[in-house]
Design a protein around this motif. Structure first.
Motif, PDB file in Angstrom:
ATOM      1  N   GLY A 149       0.813  -1.213   0.000  1.00  0.00           N
ATOM      2  CA  GLY A 149       0.000   0.000   0.000  1.00  0.00           C
ATOM      3  C   GLY A 149       0.843   1.257   0.000  1.00  0.00           C
ATOM      4  O   GLY A 149       2.024   1.246  -0.341  1.00  0.00           O
ATOM      5  N   ARG A 150       0.245   2.381   0.411  1.00  0.00           N
ATOM      6  CA  ARG A 150       0.935   3.674   0.398  1.00  0.00           C
ATOM      7  C   ARG A 150       1.731   3.852   1.688  1.00  0.00           C
ATOM      8  O   ARG A 150       1.419   3.271   2.711  1.00  0.00           O
ATOM      9  N   SER A 151       2.738   4.706   1.615  1.00  0.00           N
ATOM     10  CA  SER A 151       3.638   4.921   2.756  1.00  0.00           C
ATOM     11  C   SER A 151       2.874   5.272   4.036  1.00  0.00           C
ATOM     12  O   SER A 151       1.986   6.124   4.039  1.00  0.00           O
ATOM     13  N   PHE A 152       3.241   4.608   5.130  1.00  0.00           N
ATOM     14  CA  PHE A 152       2.653   4.869   6.440  1.00  0.00           C
ATOM     15  C   PHE A 152       2.902   6.325   6.846  1.00  0.00           C
ATOM     16  O   PHE A 152       1.997   7.037   7.296  1.00  0.00           O
ATOM     17  N   ALA A 153       4.140   6.788   6.654  1.00  0.00           N
ATOM     18  CA  ALA A 153       4.503   8.165   7.035  1.00  0.00           C
ATOM     19  C   ALA A 153       3.674   9.180   6.258  1.00  0.00           C
ATOM     20  O   ALA A 153       3.212  10.181   6.817  1.00  0.00           O
ATOM     21  N   LEU A 154       3.483   8.934   4.971  1.00  0.00           N
ATOM     22  CA  LEU A 154       2.691   9.847   4.138  1.00  0.00           C
ATOM     23  C   LEU A 154       1.244   9.902   4.631  1.00  0.00           C
ATOM     24  O   LEU A 154       0.638  10.979   4.726  1.00  0.00           O
ATOM     25  N   GLN A 155       0.691   8.741   4.985  1.00  0.00           N
ATOM     26  CA  GLN A 155      -0.685   8.715   5.475  1.00  0.00           C
ATOM     27  C   GLN A 155      -0.801   9.441   6.815  1.00  0.00           C
ATOM     28  O   GLN A 155      -1.752  10.193   7.039  1.00  0.00           O
ATOM     29  N   VAL A 156       0.177   9.236   7.696  1.00  0.00           N
ATOM     30  CA  VAL A 156       0.165   9.940   8.990  1.00  0.00           C
ATOM     31  C   VAL A 156       0.218  11.455   8.752  1.00  0.00           C
ATOM     32  O   VAL A 156      -0.470  12.229   9.420  1.00  0.00           O
ATOM     33  N   ALA A 157       1.013  11.867   7.746  1.00  0.00           N
ATOM     34  CA  ALA A 157       1.178  13.298   7.460  1.00  0.00           C
ATOM     35  C   ALA A 157      -0.070  13.910   6.807  1.00  0.00           C
ATOM     36  O   ALA A 157      -0.521  14.983   7.210  1.00  0.00           O
ATOM     37  N   ARG A 158      -0.612  13.223   5.805  1.00  0.00           N
ATOM     38  CA  ARG A 158      -1.604  13.875   4.947  1.00  0.00           C
ATOM     39  C   ARG A 158      -2.984  13.207   4.918  1.00  0.00           C
ATOM     40  O   ARG A 158      -3.955  13.821   4.510  1.00  0.00           O
ATOM     41  N   GLU A 159      -3.059  11.918   5.256  1.00  0.00           N
ATOM     42  CA  GLU A 159      -4.353  11.209   5.207  1.00  0.00           C
ATOM     43  C   GLU A 159      -4.518  10.366   6.463  1.00  0.00           C
ATOM     44  O   GLU A 159      -4.579   9.138   6.383  1.00  0.00           O
TER      45      GLU A 159
END
Length: 457
Positions: A149-159
């Motif tokens: 899936g999509r980056s965990f860090a990116l999701q924490v930051a933006r989604e």
């Protein structure tokens, strides 16, 4: 709030990300949003899509090199799981005392979401996807991340989500120190990636058990009571979490088990008991019973309704490149199991099909021990077609166990040979047991080339 009890790492200053793939670029964006001075360095070429993202986010980066003067001045390093501990640059950073952590460890500091973490030598992608699917169907605000899936860090930051289903590899775990899983799942442990662990199984086992290292009495630990290496390691790696074993051999009182009449029973304290016959599962095969048990235990820890669990377990469709049915041509079934990059995955694949199997295997051997496959190869495999540059060990291991072992010049060539050897009722199975990067970029490209070659028959 965060999933790391206290802040152990610098919260400002220079953040250097080593590796500009999905996890690296996600960590860079989260770092930027948290006020770090971010720099991304990749030894290889950065894919255009990631490069465009870094440019759009105004994050500085370099590719095809690691400039030490731009890296050794970091307050914190987030490294790609693919970079081994023995890389000279990592040794230098360790000697300087600069913290080197994984993207998961970095991002966990900035979320108070529930983290459902799944590891194991085999089945972790299927189990993570099934868990995610089940939680989604129940209306839970859930993200899918980690090795998938999509980056965990990116999701924490933006989604941001309230819950994450995380597929965690041993390489990620190696750089996780203070991270805490609300639910930790260890599906199984078989020799894999031993080249990264000094060829010592106990080092690899210790890496897997980092999943439980910071759990509290309010957390859950799900594991397979039928798995020898896991059971041997339990005493060495204690955890305060509530233990939820799963077994197909013995009936447990808590956890998940299989009854004589082939019902899965899931029993978690203070939750409604769940029962479902394995005939109703959309994913068939012994290994998938374990995957369903594990996902079911996570679902019960989240207190999902039995009806939602039943609907999910009976309707879930497996992920691409994992025992994926490609086509039936002239009565021959073609199966893409390109994700099987270790011997145990191939064992599961062979166990899932009846004879006669034409097996396509080979690639970059990671120190494989093929002994565990011999009985299945003898009883089920009529021919082995080798792909990859060097298949000496496959020939040596199986020359007495099957009538035909041949090398191929390309995936197209391998599929062509297989189609001539296979008769109506046979199965042509791509299940390589090896990494892909001698002929292909990754296992996805290998699987796609197989599918293309099958459709061109």
């Amino acid at each position: 709030m965060s999933n790391i009890a206290h802040t152990y790492y610098p919260q400002s200053g220079r953040l250097v990300i080593l590796g500009a793939g999905e996890s690296g670029v996600g960590a860079a964006i989260l770092g930027k949003d948290k006020g770090f001075d971010v720099f991304v360095s990749d030894m290889g070429n950065i894919a255009d899509s990631y490069k465009n993202t870094l440019v759009a986010e105004q994050i500085s980066f370099e590719e095809t090199t690691h400039s030490e003067e731009l890296i050794l001045n970091a307050a914190l390093i987030v490294k790609s799981p693919g970079i081994p501990e023995k890389a000279p640059l990592i040794k230098r950073l360790r000697a300087l005392g600069i913290p080197v952590i994984s993207e998961i460890e970095f991002a966990a500091q900035y979320t108070d979401a529930k983290l459902y973490c799944i590891t194991g030598s085999n089945g972790k992608s299927t189990t993570t996807m099934l868990t995610y699917y089940m939680l989604q169907k129940a209306g839970v605000d859930v993200g899918l991340a980690g090795n998938i899936g999509r980056s965990f860090a990116l999701q924490v930051a933006r989604e941001p989500h309230e819950v994450y289903a995380l597929e965690i590899s041993s390489f990620m775990l190696d750089d996780m120190y203070h991270f805490r899983a609300d639910v930790a799942v260890i599906l199984n442990i078989t020799p894999d990636h031993l080249d990264r662990y000094d060829y010592k199984l106990e080092n690899y086992v210790a890496s897997k058990f980092r999943m439980v290292q910071n759990q509290t009495e309010n957390d859950y630990f799900i594991y397979c009571a039928d798995d020898e290496e896991t059971m041997k390691a339990l005493d060495k790696h204690p955890t305060k979490a509530l233990h939820l074993p799963m077994s197909q051999l013995t009936e447990e009182t808590i956890g998940a088990w299989l009854t004589e009449d082939k019902n899965i029973v899931i029993n978690v304290p203070h939750r409604e008991q769940f029962t479902m016959n394995i005939e109703e599962l959309s994913l068939q095969g012994k290994h998938n019973v374990y995957n369903n048990m594990a996902s079911g235990l996570v679902a019960k820890a989240q207190d999902l309704r039995n009806q939602t669990m039943k609907e999910s377990m009976s309707s879930y469709v497996n992920i691409e490149h994992r025992l994926e049915h490609v086509a039936c041509i002239g009565g021959v079934n073609y199966i893409n199991d390109s994700k099987a990059t270790n011997v145990n995955s191939v064992w599961y694949a062979l166990e899932s099909f009846s004879p006669d199997i034409v097996l396509i295997m080979g690639g970059v051997d990671k120190g494989n021990d093929y002994e565990m496959l011999r009985d299945l190869v003898k009883s089920k495999v009529k021919a082995i077609i080798c792909i990859g540059k060097d298949n000496t060990r496959i020939h040596e291991s199986f020359e007495e166990d099957t009538d035909v072992i041949v090398n191929s010049a390309s995936m197209q060539d391998a599929v062509s040979i297989a189609s001539h050897l296979a008769k109506k009722g046979d199965t042509v199975l791509l299940s390589p047991a090896c990494a892909s990067f001698d002929w292909f970029k990754n296992y996805e490209e290998r699987g796609n080339k197989f599918k293309e070659a099958v459709m061109a028959i």
